[in-house]
Design a protein around this motif. Structure first.
Motif, PDB file in Angstrom:
ATOM      1  N   UNK A 150       2.555   3.583  -1.995  1.00 41.71           N
ATOM      2  CA  UNK A 150       2.423   4.235  -3.057  1.00 41.71           C
ATOM      3  C   UNK A 150       1.011   3.510  -3.874  1.00 41.71           C
ATOM      4  N   UNK A 151       1.025   2.393  -4.133  1.00 37.36           N
ATOM      5  CA  UNK A 151       0.040   1.740  -4.986  1.00 37.36           C
ATOM      6  C   UNK A 151      -1.070   1.667  -4.263  1.00 37.36           C
ATOM      7  N   UNK A 152      -0.998   1.786  -2.717  1.00 38.12           N
ATOM      8  CA  UNK A 152      -2.385   1.654  -2.025  1.00 38.12           C
ATOM      9  C   UNK A 152      -2.617   3.016  -0.966  1.00 38.12           C
ATOM     10  N   UNK A 156      -4.156   4.206   3.302  1.00 39.43           N
ATOM     11  CA  UNK A 156      -3.329   4.863   4.092  1.00 39.43           C
ATOM     12  C   UNK A 156      -3.991   6.201   4.567  1.00 39.43           C
ATOM     13  N   UNK A 157      -4.926   7.022   3.814  1.00 38.39           N
ATOM     14  CA  UNK A 157      -5.191   8.291   3.674  1.00 38.39           C
ATOM     15  C   UNK A 157      -6.260   8.292   4.808  1.00 38.39           C
TER      16      UNK A 157
END
Length: 194
Positions: free
Chosen positions: A187-189, A193-194
């Motif tokens: 969530x924070x990074x 990951x996108x």
């Protein structure tokens, strides 16, 4: 090997004398709950006097519960059996000092549902909270043992134990911590990951 302990210091003292584990069955009564914060000191003192050691990991605390998806369902499922168990067994057979007969199944489940009522009739979250509170009250112990009873019918009882296995045990044993840390990291990074 474990020594049974209830309210008096004798069980804990015996465990310390012989360096054994302890099975605290007093957590199911008001007097037992009140005694728990001081119980471990008796085991440690006795162990020291007898050149033994006791480990909190060997301390087992017995708790009673009936769990369902909602608190209302748990109360509905358990109230008649809890009523009979308390009135016939706790009061009638054990003759536990201070235990009074409940006037109705609703009264029985309402008394148990209050803080410090000696049992948990509710959701997995209610049981998780109660186990953590028991851990804080005692200063720490090794294992919670569920007291098997027949408050509910077989199907509801099996479902209760299934909910404990699926939701309570992983939570109180920290088995979800890594998953939550991984989820937090994603969530924070998210942009990585996108």
């Amino acid at each position: 090997l474990a020594v049974a302990s209830m309210v008096s210091p004798s069980g804990m003292t015996l465990a310390g004398k012989h360096g054994t584990g302890v099975l605290s069955i007093g957590a199911m009564s008001t007097a037992g709950l009140q005694a728990l914060p001081n119980q471990w000191a008796f085991a440690e003192d006795s162990a020291a006097k007898n050149s033994n050691q006791v480990q909190r990991d060997d301390w087992r605390v017995v708790m009673s519960w009936h769990i369902a998806e909602t608190k209302e369902d748990a109360q509905k499922q358990a109230k008649h059996g809890l009523f009979r168990w308390h009135n016939e067994y706790t009061v009638g057979t054990l003759m536990r000092p201070g235990a009074e007969v409940y006037s109705s199944p609703d009264a029985a489940v309402e008394e148990v549902a209050v803080e410090g009522g000696g049992a948990i009739v509710g959701t997995p979250d209610d049981l998780i909270k109660a186990i953590r509170e028991m851990r804080d009250l005692t200063g720490g112990f090794g294992t919670v043992i569920g007291f098997a009873h027949d408050w509910a019918n077989r199907e509801d009882t099996l479902r209760s134990w299934d909910l404990v296995a699926r939701y309570v045990i992983p939570e109180v044993n920290g088995m979800l911590d890594g998953y939550r840390e991984s989820q937090r990291h994603v969530i924070e990074n998210r942009e990585s990951f996108d």
